[in-house]
Design a protein around this motif. Structure first.
Motif: not given
Length: 415
Positions: A80-86
């Motif tokens: 939700p904060a825009g941090k990329p997820l792997s």
């Protein structure tokens, strides 16, 4: 609408979000036509730049008329904060690829995977699905502004009516958690979950000027496990489960195994009378198969261009399946020397194909005659009578002219 008009810039006074499908432009023009979210009020017109903004605008697949302008690149694999997820961020309950491979090696495990690692895979897959599956509801237009990209996402038009998706690049719907299915094709195979666009029970859908590919993570670069390529991608566009009245135009499908599936099962007899789809002025480049593969549907294929790059895997383009009625006109194929005209069509329990005006490496060919002569694998030859003649279409040009128009005007960023 002519390609030249579509190629004009939106800043010349056009508003792509308010545009609707033209009359007679394929099956999606039938009945009341396809207008998407053109009637949206000002409160339901959105410009989105992040996954969270896109999900909010889609509103869980609501039917409220809406226009969504996609700007820049949106990564569906983000929090939700825009941090990329792997993939590691989704893995849960002790799932690990090495452990999964060790647990279900067919040399030591018989049957379908079950037990702790399969349960962990399912839980991990559910976490990814929550992020990357984006539900598109009725009366929705999604349109890219400039060169807009949705990366890693799966747009799912489920039991919805009147949807437009235009001018958008859809890239790398990457499955972190493929599952092993034994005995597929006698060898077993890896199965994946996400299509770039999936229509299921969807009606009146216009897909126009999109570009769909595996860009970023080609399956050819993945390892081989249990003797099979460890696939990460499913289809670029699947049209299944009673979907109907669909037009796909001026789009590019590239560098992928299974491009377009129309009808997902030979036993889905409820699809009879549905799956009416038009594909025109689309480019298929480096697609291995299913361009498209058809069951049941009345499908009009005209003025499409197919290119098989040298040194790439290729199986077939048109899959003629159970009770399908494909009407193909003025399509062009460009292939290397190891691909023959007889390779272009494969019968999967199909009985009929109408084809005229086909060009193969610049020369006219009769694919029906060639396919029957070389045996498609069907027990009987295909006949040319598909039981219908298309009436909803734009101008059908010669295959050579169409290929030139497609090269200049098809794909995202060119609407």
């Amino acid at each position: 609408m002519p390609a030249q008009a579509l190629a004009q810039s939106a800043d010349a006074g056009r508003d792509l979000g308010r545009e609707t499908l033209g009359p007679n432009d394929g099956w999606a023009a039938a009945d009341a036509g396809t207008t998407g979210g053109a009637a949206a009020d000002a409160a339901h017109v959105f410009t989105v730049r992040t996954r969270s903004q896109l999900a909010a605008a889609l509103d869980g697949g609501s039917a409220t008329p809406k226009i969504i302008y996609v700007h820049g690149t949106i990564d569906a694999n983000s929090d939700p904060a825009g941090k990329p997820l792997s993939c590691a961020d989704y893995a849960t309950d002790g799932y690990a690829t090495d452990a999964y491979l060790a647990a279900y090696d067919p040399l030591t495990w018989a049957g379908k995977p079950s037990g702790a690692q399969e349960e962990a895979r399912l839980a991990s897959a559910a976490k990814q699905a929550e992020r990357v599956e984006l539900k598109v509801g009725s009366n929705t237009t999604i349109v890219g502004t400039g060169r807009a990209v949705l990366k890693g996402g799966s747009l799912q038009v489920k039991n919805a009516d009147n949807v437009i998706i235009r001018n958008l690049e859809l890239r790398d719907a990457y499955d972190c958690f493929p599952y092993w299915q034994p005995n597929t094709g006698g060898l077993g195979d890896w199965k994946t979950s996400y299509d770039n666009i999936w229509l299921t029970g969807a009606t009146h859908v216009w897909i126009d000027h999109i570009t769909a590919s595996d860009k970023g993570h080609p399956d050819a670069a993945e390892p081989t496990w249990f003797g099979r390529n460890y696939l990460r991608h499913d289809g670029l566009l699947d049209i299944t489960t009673g979907s109907d009245l669909v037009t796909v135009s001026w789009s590019r499908f590239a560098d992928h195994d299974k491009a377009i599936l129309i009808g997902n099962s030979d036993s889905a007899t409820g699809d009879r009378g549905r799956l009416r789809v038009t594909l025109h002025h689309n480019a298929f480049t480096g697609t291995v198969q299913r361009a498209p593969r058809v069951r049941f549907g009345q499908v009009h294929l005209y003025n499409n261009a197919y290119t098989v790059p040298a040194g790439t895997e290729y199986r077939y383009s048109w899959g003629i399946g159970t009770e399908s009625a494909v009407y193909a006109e003025n399509n062009s194929f460009t292939t290397p020397g190891d691909v023959e005209a007889a390779d272009l069509v494969k019968s999967w329990n199909g009985t009929a194909l109408h084809q005229t005006g086909t060009e193969f490496n610049g020369y006219p060919v009769d694919l029906l005659a060639i396919n029957n002569s070389y045996n498609s694998g069907s027990e009987t030859d295909l006949t040319g009578d598909v039981g219908w003649t298309p009436t909803l279409h734009t101008t059908v040009t010669g295959a050579r002219q169409a290929a030139a128009d497609i090269a200049a005007h098809a794909g995202a960023g060119k609407a």
